[in-house]
Structures are given as structure tokens and as C-alpha cells.
Write a protein that holds these residues in place. Structure first.
Motif, PDB file in Angstrom:
ATOM      1  N   ARG A   1      85.316 -34.372 -13.183  1.00  0.00           N
ATOM      2  CA  ARG A   1      84.689 -33.168 -13.791  1.00  0.00           C
ATOM      3  C   ARG A   1      85.358 -32.926 -14.943  1.00  0.00           C
ATOM      4  O   ARG A   1      84.838 -32.288 -16.099  1.00  0.00           O
ATOM      5  CB  ARG A   1      84.335 -32.095 -12.750  1.00  0.00           C
ATOM      6  CG  ARG A   1      83.806 -30.807 -13.427  1.00  0.00           C
ATOM      7  CD  ARG A   1      83.348 -30.075 -12.017  1.00  0.00           C
ATOM      8  NE  ARG A   1      84.473 -29.533 -11.442  1.00  0.00           N
ATOM      9  CZ  ARG A   1      85.404 -28.541 -11.565  1.00  0.00           C
ATOM     10  NH1 ARG A   1      84.902 -27.811 -12.562  1.00  0.00           N
ATOM     11  NH2 ARG A   1      86.199 -28.113 -10.797  1.00  0.00           N
TER      12      ARG A   1
ATOM     13  N   GLN B   1      83.472 -28.554 -23.273  1.00  0.00           N
ATOM     14  CA  GLN B   1      83.362 -27.339 -22.528  1.00  0.00           C
ATOM     15  C   GLN B   1      84.494 -26.751 -22.295  1.00  0.00           C
ATOM     16  O   GLN B   1      84.827 -25.548 -21.925  1.00  0.00           O
ATOM     17  CB  GLN B   1      82.346 -27.630 -21.252  1.00  0.00           C
ATOM     18  CG  GLN B   1      80.967 -27.887 -21.586  1.00  0.00           C
ATOM     19  CD  GLN B   1      80.173 -28.311 -20.283  1.00  0.00           C
ATOM     20  OE1 GLN B   1      80.862 -28.436 -19.024  1.00  0.00           O
ATOM     21  NE2 GLN B   1      79.026 -28.434 -20.202  1.00  0.00           N
TER      22      GLN B   1
ATOM     23  N   SER C   1      86.605 -21.468  -5.386  1.00  0.00           N
ATOM     24  CA  SER C   1      85.486 -21.062  -6.379  1.00  0.00           C
ATOM     25  C   SER C   1      85.486 -22.055  -7.240  1.00  0.00           C
ATOM     26  O   SER C   1      84.572 -22.496  -7.750  1.00  0.00           O
ATOM     27  CB  SER C   1      85.678 -19.637  -6.832  1.00  0.00           C
ATOM     28  OG  SER C   1      84.696 -19.440  -8.092  1.00  0.00           O
ATOM     29  N   ASN C   2      86.866 -22.313  -7.858  1.00  0.00           N
ATOM     30  CA  ASN C   2      87.013 -23.548  -8.765  1.00  0.00           C
ATOM     31  C   ASN C   2      86.441 -24.698  -8.564  1.00  0.00           C
ATOM     32  O   ASN C   2      86.050 -25.814  -9.182  1.00  0.00           O
ATOM     33  CB  ASN C   2      88.228 -23.381  -9.293  1.00  0.00           C
ATOM     34  CG  ASN C   2      88.666 -22.114 -10.107  1.00  0.00           C
ATOM     35  OD1 ASN C   2      87.634 -21.688 -10.512  1.00  0.00           O
ATOM     36  ND2 ASN C   2      90.034 -21.785 -10.125  1.00  0.00           N
TER      37      ASN C   2
ATOM     38  N   ASP D   1      78.110 -11.530 -11.543  1.00  0.00           N
ATOM     39  CA  ASP D   1      78.873 -12.910 -11.320  1.00  0.00           C
ATOM     40  C   ASP D   1      78.306 -13.506 -10.234  1.00  0.00           C
ATOM     41  O   ASP D   1      78.363 -14.856 -10.322  1.00  0.00           O
ATOM     42  CB  ASP D   1      80.308 -12.372 -10.916  1.00  0.00           C
ATOM     43  CG  ASP D   1      81.058 -11.630 -12.129  1.00  0.00           C
ATOM     44  OD1 ASP D   1      80.528 -11.885 -13.237  1.00  0.00           O
ATOM     45  OD2 ASP D   1      81.675 -10.744 -11.972  1.00  0.00           O
TER      46      ASP D   1
ATOM     47  N   SER E   1      75.109 -15.437 -11.678  1.00  0.00           N
ATOM     48  CA  SER E   1      75.845 -16.491 -12.426  1.00  0.00           C
ATOM     49  C   SER E   1      76.171 -17.947 -11.473  1.00  0.00           C
ATOM     50  O   SER E   1      76.067 -18.809 -11.749  1.00  0.00           O
ATOM     51  CB  SER E   1      76.709 -16.101 -13.271  1.00  0.00           C
ATOM     52  OG  SER E   1      77.298 -17.237 -14.073  1.00  0.00           O
ATOM     53  N   PHE E   2      77.096 -17.504 -10.576  1.00  0.00           N
ATOM     54  CA  PHE E   2      77.526 -18.501  -9.806  1.00  0.00           C
ATOM     55  C   PHE E   2      76.354 -19.287  -9.015  1.00  0.00           C
ATOM     56  O   PHE E   2      76.222 -20.535  -8.938  1.00  0.00           O
ATOM     57  CB  PHE E   2      78.527 -17.978  -8.606  1.00  0.00           C
ATOM     58  CG  PHE E   2      79.422 -19.045  -7.759  1.00  0.00           C
ATOM     59  CD1 PHE E   2      80.606 -19.366  -8.176  1.00  0.00           C
ATOM     60  CD2 PHE E   2      78.908 -19.493  -6.570  1.00  0.00           C
ATOM     61  CE1 PHE E   2      81.301 -20.388  -7.658  1.00  0.00           C
ATOM     62  CE2 PHE E   2      79.333 -20.594  -6.065  1.00  0.00           C
ATOM     63  CZ  PHE E   2      80.692 -20.842  -6.435  1.00  0.00           C
ATOM     64  N   CYS E   3      75.402 -18.561  -8.589  1.00  0.00           N
ATOM     65  CA  CYS E   3      74.225 -19.209  -7.796  1.00  0.00           C
ATOM     66  C   CYS E   3      73.483 -20.020  -8.714  1.00  0.00           C
ATOM     67  O   CYS E   3      72.984 -21.116  -8.367  1.00  0.00           O
ATOM     68  CB  CYS E   3      73.332 -18.163  -7.198  1.00  0.00           C
ATOM     69  SG  CYS E   3      74.107 -17.275  -5.987  1.00  0.00           S
ATOM     70  N   GLU E   4      73.052 -19.543  -9.968  1.00  0.00           N
ATOM     71  CA  GLU E   4      72.664 -20.298 -10.968  1.00  0.00           C
ATOM     72  C   GLU E   4      73.058 -21.690 -11.435  1.00  0.00           C
ATOM     73  O   GLU E   4      72.729 -22.722 -11.518  1.00  0.00           O
ATOM     74  CB  GLU E   4      72.276 -19.554 -12.301  1.00  0.00           C
ATOM     75  CG  GLU E   4      71.331 -18.282 -12.180  1.00  0.00           C
ATOM     76  CD  GLU E   4      71.036 -17.666 -13.251  1.00  0.00           C
ATOM     77  OE1 GLU E   4      71.731 -17.898 -14.222  1.00  0.00           O
ATOM     78  OE2 GLU E   4      70.151 -16.538 -13.291  1.00  0.00           O
ATOM     79  N   LYS E   5      74.715 -21.723 -11.324  1.00  0.00           N
ATOM     80  CA  LYS E   5      75.310 -22.883 -11.945  1.00  0.00           C
ATOM     81  C   LYS E   5      75.346 -23.736 -10.752  1.00  0.00           C
ATOM     82  O   LYS E   5      75.288 -24.968 -11.152  1.00  0.00           O
ATOM     83  CB  LYS E   5      76.798 -22.215 -12.153  1.00  0.00           C
ATOM     84  CG  LYS E   5      77.803 -23.081 -12.589  1.00  0.00           C
ATOM     85  CD  LYS E   5      79.205 -22.863 -12.912  1.00  0.00           C
ATOM     86  CE  LYS E   5      80.209 -23.893 -13.168  1.00  0.00           C
ATOM     87  NZ  LYS E   5      81.401 -23.359 -13.562  1.00  0.00           N
ATOM     88  N   HIS E   6      75.293 -23.412  -9.624  1.00  0.00           N
ATOM     89  CA  HIS E   6      75.332 -24.563  -8.537  1.00  0.00           C
ATOM     90  C   HIS E   6      74.183 -24.791  -7.852  1.00  0.00           C
ATOM     91  O   HIS E   6      74.244 -25.107  -6.542  1.00  0.00           O
ATOM     92  CB  HIS E   6      76.420 -24.063  -7.324  1.00  0.00           C
ATOM     93  CG  HIS E   6      77.946 -23.833  -8.331  1.00  0.00           C
ATOM     94  ND1 HIS E   6      78.766 -25.123  -8.596  1.00  0.00           N
ATOM     95  CD2 HIS E   6      78.740 -22.809  -8.523  1.00  0.00           C
ATOM     96  CE1 HIS E   6      79.660 -24.678  -9.249  1.00  0.00           C
ATOM     97  NE2 HIS E   6      79.881 -23.277  -8.971  1.00  0.00           N
TER      98      HIS E   6
ATOM     99  N   LYS F   1      68.872 -17.463  -5.155  1.00  0.00           N
ATOM    100  CA  LYS F   1      69.348 -15.923  -5.179  1.00  0.00           C
ATOM    101  C   LYS F   1      68.494 -14.781  -4.449  1.00  0.00           C
ATOM    102  O   LYS F   1      67.231 -14.959  -4.392  1.00  0.00           O
ATOM    103  CB  LYS F   1      69.159 -15.623  -6.740  1.00  0.00           C
ATOM    104  CG  LYS F   1      70.131 -16.545  -7.546  1.00  0.00           C
ATOM    105  CD  LYS F   1      70.192 -16.209  -9.276  1.00  0.00           C
ATOM    106  CE  LYS F   1      68.618 -16.420  -9.599  1.00  0.00           C
ATOM    107  NZ  LYS F   1      68.452 -16.253 -11.174  1.00  0.00           N
TER     108      LYS F   1
END
Length: 742
Positions: free
Chosen positions: A431, A440, A472-473, A566, A569-574, A578
Motif C-alpha cells: 500500500r 499521496q 487505525s493506520n 474524523d 471521514s474514516f468511514c468514507e475512506k474504508h 455512517k
């Protein structure tokens, strides 16, 4: 068995004995008679001599000829020889003397190079112990006046020390050294001298003992085990201690001749019992040095407990004090095994520590601890109180408790095998490579470091914060690993666990709790790291606790929007669904940190010198004095009330106290404040215990563990211990028959 001497050897022995007898006669006969005539009024009889109170500083000593009778003079000489030269303490800062327009001062290395050299703090001059003991019979020879009577301070010419010794074996100094050596040895008759074999045996014994002692500090410094699994002569690895002694022998021909197959079986000086005795000598010397550093001044006792690798509960005892150079020190003095960790048991073991293990020289400390003292105050470690806050959050909130239970299960499933850990690393690297290729992420030194899921410690909540950050990472990699386990798991139970974890991790509640706990633990971690600093003052600690409480209140009042952003945003990314929710934030700071607002700490903060002693108020100082009833009775409190205002004005007007910003800066000038805000030093001792007592070394005895820990932690003292001091203490131990009469 005795060996006979040749005629020439017998003649040498007789000459040596005649020289000794003649020297003693000179010190007690003609020369001393002259001195007795001129100093008859200062003569001292045996009844007037207290050998335990003979002056230590050369400036305060009487002349040897002042003592009446040869036997008394020799007894005084023996006492000074047993005590050793008067040397400056470690770290002593010698005064500067202007010589020929240049600043000069005495040097510590001179005392290591010349064992006979002494120093008088009162005169700032150097002396020779051996020449002092026989100065009255050889006055004026070999520079005797400079190093015996007047004192030497020509610090710009260090070669004067070498000249004092002289290049000839019969110089006054070397003759005095020889006489002093013989004076300490029992039996100086020709019959004793004939038995050369006994002397050779003793010399070889000391060579072997010296080699063993030299091996010990290295092992202690590195925290290594001493004994090996197989220490027989046929073994290819006899353990660290024996292998190191053998290495020293290979590098020194003198040692090589007296070790190995020619060594008597009862005097090899490498037995496990002897190793422990030598380590004990080092530990006792270190603790004695710490007590001497305290010098009878005030100190604070830091105590904490932890289980070692074998499951034994151990308490570490640290003394916190300010030395005579006004430097704050925290020193480990003992690690004690306890059966339980109740308050009464801990107190009993501390009492026993000072009463039994520390022997007579520490009775003063024991008395201070054992007696019921109304002025003694208990300060709970601020860092530990912070841990209790986190524990309260986790235990009193079901959602938070469930969250950490699931994290524990996740670590078990995702990190159950090396293969799964390797999958996480491989997918992370893949990744990162794609992100760098697309722009990125940026590459560079220290960027994009490899991460892994590490199980958090039971009591170190800072490690939970690191675990959550890595989770998280590494979230996409962890999802892939769980998907793999769900399909390819070794059994149905593991596959069900992976399936349940996938459902939990892809839920909005998990994401919300993940970010909420990272927010809480992130601020708590910053405060925890700050509180564990040794130089952290009480006022600073209380201020940081207050600011952290304010920050949590601010998050509770105004931080929900930022937190939810936050989370969204995390939910949208993965790709996590929501939801809208409104969770109540739990605050336990005011419950747990009432102690930080206690009167004792609040009034101590009145010593803060910042802004021209703005906090230096009459009322606070009076209340602080009331906290110490043993030091201030009612009459003294009334006197203090009348004098305090004048004193405060004087301190504010004294320019020596100007421009001070912290309590520690003020402590260097007036009051020693040793109250700690955290027991970080004790925690570090437990980290060191994991190095000293390992899985392969889990049967180490309690006494040996204590000695190894003291030496390993206090390496500053360990590096400065002379071998001669260890040999002296070693031969004073109880089993003297085994050690020999040396």
C-alpha cells in the motif's frame, strides 16, 4: 611444610627486620625524645585516645610523636592505615588557586594514580599518608616537609608527585611504604619470613581473587547471567563468569600461571557462592555511597511493586534527595521480594530492609522511617493516578470495556501466527509503494516506517494508545487478514472469531469508539510522559493536570463536531456505513485528581519564585507549616506568624533570589524540596529487572537479585568502585576461614 632459605636470602630477611626495628626505634627513641622535649605539654596517653574519633583531615591530625609509647604510636599508625588516605568525595569540585597568574586546581585522577595521596579540604593542600606516619623520625628527607607538615599545593607541577615517591627503592617514601605494609602484617620475625611458601600461596590467592573481581563489574553493567548450564571442566561453555575469568587469564601471564589445573580445588575463587559474595560487596559499597551522598539531610522514599518474570512480587525502594552540590538525585537502594502488596506488608518489609539488610550504618534512616511521624505525608504518584482515570473510563462504561475486549481478541486472531503478522507487513508495504507512486505519500528518512500490532501492557495505558494508532493506520491490512482467516482459518472457532471481528470493525460504533479513545488516550499520553520526568516540579505537574482537565472539558463541550468529522471521514475512506449518534462523554478527572488539589501540594506551590514570588503568600506558608506539627508547635507558629512577613519582604528584596522561575531553582538556594510527582524512576527499575531476571534466569535468589539490580541501575557508582575496596570488604565478610587470613 616449610622451605629453607639460602644464606643470602636469610641475610636479606635479617636486614629487613633490622631496618624495621631500627625505624621503630627512631620513631620512639632519639628522634621522638627530641620532639617530646619540645612538645611535652601536648603529649597524649592511651587513656586519652579515642581511636574511632582520630581526625580524618590531615589539617587536624596530631604528630605521631605526641602519642606516648611505641605501642600506642604503632596502634595509631595501624588505625590510619586501616582507614586509608583522606580523599575527596566523588564529584568534589576543588577550589581554584591562582599560580603565576593562571588558575590551577587539584585533580581527581591524581588520587587514582597515587594511592598514598591525601587531600585536606580545610587547607586545599595535598599530603602523603605514609610519610606522615613516620615523619618524626626522618624529618626533612625526600620533600617530607611539603607533603607532611606544610602541605603541597603546587598544582601547576604534577610531576612533583612522582618526584616525592623517588626513583630509588630506598627513598624515604618507599621505605615508609614498606614499613607501613609490614606494620599491618602479623608476625615479622625471621621464623615467619622463612615460610616463603605461605607468602606465595597468599599472593596467588590475591591474584585469583583480583581476576574474579575484575570480571564481576562487566557482567553487572550488562545485566548478564553469571553461572552457566554446564560448568564442568569438559564443558565448551562454562557460563559468562568463568569464561570471562579465563579470557582475563589468557591476556595476563601473571594470572594465567595461577589459574587452571594448577589451582587448588578449594581456592579457585570462581565458585557461585563467591560470585554472589563479590556482587554483594559491590552493592553494599554503592548503597553506602548513596547514604553518604544524603549526608543526614532530608529525603523522600519512592516505593512501587511489580511482578517479575517468575511471578514473584518485588518492591523497588528508591531514595530521592538533593546532594551537597544541590543536584536532585533518585537512587535505587534495594529490590525486596514481598508475599503480598498490602500497605502493612509493604511498610513491614521496608522496616526490615533498613533494620536487617542495611546493617548498623543505616540505623539513622531506619529510625526516620519506623517512627510514627506526624510530619510524614503520602504523595500518590501522579502518573499512576492518571492510569486510574483511564481504568475508570474502561470499567465504568460498558461500550468502552467491550471495545477493549474486542481489541484484545483482534490482536489474538490477527497476530496469532508469524504468517499473519507477515501478511500485515507485506500488505502495508504494498500500500505504501502504491501511495508513493501516486504522490499521496512522500519518501524520505524516517517516513513510512513499518508498523505492527503490538499487544498493550496491562498497566501501561500509553501502550494502548500506540496499539490504537497502529490499528487505525493498518486498518485495510487487518481487514484483509481477517478475511483470509475467515476463509482459510485452521478451525471453525477461528473462522467464527474472524467473522465476528469483521462485523464489529465495519460498524460505525467501532469507528466512533476507536477515535474517541485515541483522542482521550492521546491527551492522557502527553500528560503521562510529562509527569514521568524526574525534574518535574509539583507546581508544574498540578498546572498540567489542570490544563488537561480543561482540555477534556473543552472536548466535551465543543469537540463533538470535530470528533464526528474524523469518524465520518474514516468511514468514507474504508466503506463503513455512517450513522448519527450522540454519546455521553465520561469524565473522571475531578474524582481521581482531588489529591492534586490537596492542601499540602497547594501550599507547597507557594514556594514558586516566578514573577517575583507572586505566589509567596503569608497564608499559604502558615498553612504549610501547620502540616508539620513535629517541627512547628503552637508557640513556634505564633513566632512564625510575626516573622514571616519580614522574611518574605527580605527574600523578595534579595537579588540572589531574583530571576528564579521554578521551585527547583529556589531549592538550590534555600529549601530542599524532594516531594515527587511520579514514580517513573521505580518503573524504570522494573524495566531493568526484565533485563537482569529473564526467562532463562528466573531462579535467581532474592538477595542476589537485589545486589545485581542495585549495581545494574546505579552504574554511575559501579564504575568508580576501586578493586581494593571490594577486596577489603570481601575479607571482612563472615566466612573468614574460607577467605584466608590475609
Amino acid at each position: 611444610m616449610c622451605s629453607l632459605l639460602t644464606c643470602s636470602q636469610l641475610s636479606e630477611v635479617q636486614t629487613l627486620n633490622l631496618e624495621i626495628d631500627r625505624t621503630f626505634s627512631m620513631s620512639d627513641g632519639t628522634a621522638s625524645n627530641t620532639n617530646h622535649t619540645s612538645h611535652r605539654s601536648s603529649q597524649i596517653s592511651r587513656q586519652e585516645v579515642n581511636f574511632d574519633e582520630l581526625p580524618y583531615d590531615p589539617a587536624d591530625r596530631r604528630r605521631i610523636s605526641d602519642y606516648i609509647g611505641d605501642q600506642l604510636q604503632n596502634d595509631v599508625r595501624r588505625k590510619y592505615l586501616t582507614r586509608g588516605p583522606c580523599k575527596p568525595p566523588p564529584g568534589f569540585k576543588f577550589p581554584v588557586t591562582m599560580i603565576a597568574g593562571f588558575p590551577r586546581r587539584c585533580q581527581h585522577e591524581w588520587f587514582n594514580k597515587y594511592g598514598w595521596l591525601e587531600y585536606s579540604e580545610k587547607m586545599n593542600k595535598c599530603f602523603c599518608l605514609y610519610c606522615y606516619l613516620f615523619r618524626d623520625c626522618n624529618k626533612g628527607q625526600g620533600g617530607n616537609d611539603a607533603f607532611v607538615i606544610d602541605g603541597w599545593d603546587g598544582y601547576n607541577k604534577s610531576d612533583r608527585l612522582r618526584d616525592h615517591v623517588g626513583s630509588k627503592c630506598n627513598s624515604f617514601h618507599n621505605t615508609a611504604v614498606k614499613i607501613c605494609d609490614n606494620l599491618l602484617k602479623p608476625g615479622q620475625s625471621i621464623g615467619e619470613a622463612i615460610n616463603k611458601q605461605s607468602n606465595i600461596t597468599k599472593e596467588n590467592h590475591l591474584i585469583r581473587l583480583n581476576a574474579s573481581i575484575k570480571a564481576v563489574p562487566y557482567l553487572l553493567h550488562q545485566g548478564l547471567a553469571f553461572c552457566g548450564h554446564d560448568e564442568t571442566e569438559e564443558s565448551t561453555n562454562k557460563g559468562n563468569f568463568r569464561e570471562l575469568v579465563q579470557l582475563l587469564a589468557e591476556e595476563n601471564d601473571k594470572v594465567k600461571k595461577v589459574v587452571g589445573s594448577n589451582t587448588p580445588k578449594n581456592n579457585k575463587m570462581i565458585a557461585p557462592e563467591l560470585q554472589r559474595d563479590i556482587v554483594n560487596c559491590f552493592a553494599e559499597i554503592i548503597v553506602k555511597s548513596i547514604i553518604e551522598e544524603i549526608g543526614g539531610d532530608v529525603f523522600c522514599l519512592l516505593v512501587d511493586e511489580s511482578a517479575d518474570v517468575s511471578g514473584k512480587e518485588q518492591i523497588a525502594v528508591i531514595l530521592r534527595y538533593v546532594d551537597k552540590f544541590r543536584v536532585l538525585k533518585e537512587r535505587l537502594i534495594a529490590v525486596v521480594h514481598v508475599q503480598e502488596t498490602s500497605g502493612s506488608c509493604l511498610k513491614s518489609n521496608i522496616d526490615n530492609l533498613f533494620a536487617n539488610n542495611m546493617r548498623g550504618e543505616f540505623n539513622g534512616l531506619r529510625a526516620l522511617i519506623v517512627k510514627e511521624n506526624n510530619s510524614a505525608h503520602y504523595i500518590h504518584c501522579f502518573a499512576h493516578q492518571l492510569q486510574l482515570v483511564i481504568v475508570a473510563v474502561a470499567k465504568k462504561n460498558d461500550d468502552a470495556s467491550d471495545f477493549f475486549d474486542m481489541i484484545s481478541l483482534l490482536l489474538t486472531v490477527a497476530g496469532a501466527s508469524c504468517k499473519r503478522k507477515y501478511m500485515v507487513r507485506e500488505k502495508q508495504q504494498e500500500r505504501v509503494r502504491k501511495a508513493i507512486g501516486s504522490g499521496q505519500l512522500h519518501s524520505g528518512t524516517g517516513l513510512n516506517q513499518e508498523q505492527s500490532l503490538q499487544r498493550a501492557g496491562d498497566t501501561r495505558w500509553g501502550s494502548h494508545y500506540k496499539t490504537l494508532k497502529n490499528l487505525s493506520n493498518l486498518f485495510p491490512e487487518i481487514i484483509e487478514v481477517l478475511q483470509y482467516v475467515e476463509k482459510e482459518g485452521p478451525n471453525d472457532a477461528k473462522r467464527r472469531q474472524a467473522r465476528g471481528l469483521l462485523d464489529y470493525l465495519k460498524d460505525f460504533d467501532f469507528v466512533f469508539h476507536l477515535h474517541l479513545m485515541m483522542l482521550i488516550l492521546g491527551h492522557a499520553n502527553c500528560l503521562s510522559l510529562s509527569l514521568q520526568r524526574k525534574d518535574k516540579g509539583i507546581l508544574e505537574a498540578m498546572l498540567e493536570v489542570k490544563l488537561t482537565k480543561q482540555k477534556f472539558q473543552q472536548i466535551r463541550d465543543d469537540g463533538c463536531d470535530s470528533l464526528l468529522q474524523d469518524v465520518q471521514s474514516f468511514c468514507e475512506k474504508h466503506g463503513i456505513p455512517k450513522l448519527d449518534m450522540d454519546e455521553e462523554y465520561i469524565d473522571h478527572f475531578n474524582d481521581r485528581f482531588k489529591e492534586a488539589n490537596s492542601q499540602l501540594l497547594t501550599h507547597i506551590a507557594a514556594f514558586n519564585p516566578k514573577n517575583s514570588f507572586e505566589a509567596f503568600k503569608f497564608e499559604s506558608l502558615m498553612e504549610l507549616a501547620k502540616s508539620y506539627p513535629d517541627d512547628f508547635d503552637s508557640t513556634q507558629l505564633r513566632d512564625l506568624g510575626r516573622e514571616l512577613n519580614i522574611y518574605i519582604d527580605n527574600v523578595k528584596a534579595d537579588e540572589r533570589f531574583a530571576n528564579l522561575n521554578t521551585i527547583f531553582e529556589l531549592a538550590k538556594l534555600m529549601v530542599v524540596l524532594v516531594l515527587p510527582v511520579a514514580t517513573a524512576s521505580v518503573e524504570m527499575c522494573f524495566s531493568a529487572m526484565k533485563i537482569v531476571k529473564t526467562i532463562l534466569r528466573n531462579r535467581i535468589g532474592d538477595g542476589f537479585l537485589n545486589d545485581c539490580m542495585v549495581c545494574f541501575v546505579e552504574q554511575e557508582f559501579l564504575a568508580t568502585i576501586p578493586i581494593d575496596d571490594v577486596i577489603t570488604r570481601f575479607h571482612k565478610m563472615e566466612d573468614r576461614n574460607r577467605r584466608g587470613n590475609l
